[in-house]
Design a protein around this motif. Structure first.
Motif, mmCIF file in Angstrom:
data_model
loop_
_atom_site.group_PDB
_atom_site.id
_atom_site.type_symbol
_atom_site.label_atom_id
_atom_site.label_comp_id
_atom_site.label_asym_id
_atom_site.label_seq_id
_atom_site.Cartn_x
_atom_site.Cartn_y
_atom_site.Cartn_z
ATOM 1 N N SER A 222 0.869 -1.178 0.000
ATOM 2 C CA SER A 222 0.000 0.000 0.000
ATOM 3 C C SER A 222 0.902 1.223 0.000
ATOM 4 N N PHE A 223 1.177 1.746 -1.170
ATOM 5 C CA PHE A 223 2.148 2.829 -1.270
ATOM 6 C C PHE A 223 1.710 3.851 -2.325
ATOM 7 N N SER A 228 0.896 5.512 -11.147
ATOM 8 C CA SER A 228 -0.449 4.921 -11.158
ATOM 9 C C SER A 228 -1.540 5.955 -10.956
ATOM 10 N N GLU A 229 -1.157 7.228 -10.775
ATOM 11 C CA GLU A 229 -2.178 8.251 -10.563
ATOM 12 C C GLU A 229 -3.058 8.438 -11.787
ATOM 13 N N VAL A 230 -2.570 7.977 -12.947
ATOM 14 C CA VAL A 230 -3.400 8.075 -14.151
ATOM 15 C C VAL A 230 -4.634 7.193 -14.029
ATOM 16 N N THR A 243 -10.029 10.792 -2.310
ATOM 17 C CA THR A 243 -9.204 11.820 -2.937
ATOM 18 C C THR A 243 -7.945 11.203 -3.544
ATOM 19 N N LEU A 244 -7.291 11.990 -4.391
ATOM 20 C CA LEU A 244 -6.037 11.544 -4.985
ATOM 21 C C LEU A 244 -4.971 11.317 -3.915
ATOM 22 N N ALA A 245 -4.998 12.103 -2.853
ATOM 23 C CA ALA A 245 -4.015 11.946 -1.773
ATOM 24 C C ALA A 245 -4.193 10.620 -1.040
ATOM 25 N N ASP A 287 -7.815 -4.251 -9.090
ATOM 26 C CA ASP A 287 -7.335 -5.264 -8.145
ATOM 27 C C ASP A 287 -6.003 -4.838 -7.539
ATOM 28 N N GLU A 288 -5.298 -3.898 -8.192
ATOM 29 C CA GLU A 288 -4.050 -3.371 -7.648
ATOM 30 C C GLU A 288 -4.260 -2.130 -6.786
ATOM 31 N N HIS A 289 -5.504 -1.675 -6.670
ATOM 32 C CA HIS A 289 -5.748 -0.409 -5.975
ATOM 33 C C HIS A 289 -6.776 -0.499 -4.848
#
Length: 382
Positions: A222-223, A228-230, A243-245, A287-289
């Protein structure tokens, strides 16, 4: 004398006739009593048929056997007809009393997410051999799969009711939650390991069990990953105030404790948003997020922020390196066990520890023979 004759005539007319009617009844009653003292085989057929057709008295209700705590704690069958909603609701329950009035060895639940057959099953069977009562196995396959391990396998009868999954889709997360929920129904399961059909153990069972049950954290990637922000979309802020943060990334192959597993299966706030988003976005890769971001959202502190399952992503593809027969060597296994290519701090319970990985992927079907040969010498089992 005439008076006596008249009296006798009156007796016969009023009483004597009735006695004559009673006598046959008395004879029949006596006959029935005598026959009742003999075996049923000597009863007249008409009598037996009348008895057989008469209703029997209702039996006394059986006494309810006492059901103790040990019976309540028995692992439930993995087969059931619960819906996902019913299963997740039941699995989310937890006792309020912190201390437990019973003593049992903590078990590790091994959750296999597979398409069908487990080609590396013989290696895992060697890994589990002799350690009954310290592990549980749960397998989620494609619903169309009709195969089965042999009856003498530890994997026999361990397939849970499943649903179809697709690569990069939220259906994979739903399958993970389904596996966790089934494993949570066994109150002795304390640690939960997510594995694929291409995973292998890097150590013997006692080592794996000791590391997992002795840890005071979960092991979930979890980092923050700016590349990956796209994948973040304002939809998440509108739908669930994500949120994005708060956005996180990580490998889906986790090792977690019971408390975190309950958080995952009981989430009905953020999971619907991810599922709704992916319904309109094929191969959304959530699945990665989902689980990494969930830990960020709920402020989960008991996490090592790393996985114990090794995968080599250095090739720069959408899938990690796959190891075949010719790739499996003693040197490869030792390098992976030593944390090759991890680039991360492999601390354990806030102290130094050399165990960076307990499991590894991806290993092809034809890697079984060399793995089987190396297991006694390198991994310590078999």
């Amino acid at each position: 004398m005439n008076d006596v004759n008249k009296a006798m005539a009156v007796f016969h007319s009023h009483i004597g006739g009735k006695l004559l009617n009673v006598v046959p009844m008395l004879l029949l009653f006596s006959l029935g009593f005598v026959l009742g003292m003999t075996s049923d085989s000597k009863f007249p057929n008409f009598y037996l048929s009348s008895v057989a057709s008469s209703p029997s008295p209702a039996p006394l209700p059986p006494q309810n056997p006492q059901v103790g705590l040990a019976r309540f704690l028995e692992p439930p069958s993995v087969m059931h007809n619960m819906t996902d909603e019913e299963l997740l609701w039941l699995a989310s329950m937890t006792p309020k009393v912190r201390s437990t009035p019973y003593h049992r060895a903590p078990k590790v639940a091994f959750l296999f997410l597979a398409r069908g057959d487990l080609p590396l099953r013989p290696l895992w069977e060697k890994f589990f051999a002799g350690h009954e009562g310290l592990y549980s196995i749960y397998v989620h396959t494609d619903p169309s799969y009709t195969g089965s391990p042999p009856e003498d396998s530890v994997f026999y009868g361990r397939m849970i009711p499943s649903q179809k999954t697709m690569w990069g889709d939220m259906s994979l997360v739903a399958a993970e939650r389904r596996l966790l929920a089934n494993a949570l129904l066994d109150l002795s399961n304390e640690r939960f390991v997510m594995l694929s059909e291409s995973c292998i153990p890097l150590y013997d069972f006692p080592t794996v069990h000791a590391v997992l049950t002795g840890s005071n954290t979960s092991f979930v990637d979890s980092f923050v990953n700016h590349d990956s922000e796209v994948r973040y979309n304002p939809f998440f802020a509108d739908r669930s105030n994500i949120t994005l943060a708060q956005w996180r990334k990580g490998a889906q192959w986790f090792e977690m404790d019971r408390a975190l597993a309950r958080e995952v299966v009981s989430d009905d706030t953020y999971f619907p948003a991810f599922r709704e988003y992916c319904a309109a976005q094929p191969s959304c890769l959530m699945d990665e997020h989902y689980i990494p971001t969930l830990l960020s959202l709920i402020g989960w502190r008991h996490n090592a922020n790393r996985t114990l399952t090794y995968a080599d992503w250095r090739i720069g593809e959408v899938h990690p390196q796959t190891y075949g027969r010719d790739d499996v060597t003693e040197d490869l296994i030792r390098k992976i066990r030593g944390g090759a290519g991890s680039g991360r701090n492999c601390t354990y319970n806030d102290g130094a520890n050399g165990t960076c990985y307990l499991f590894a992927r991806k290993f092809a079907h034809d890697a079984l023979e060399p793995l089987f040969r190396l297991a006694p010498k390198v991994m310590g089992f078999g």
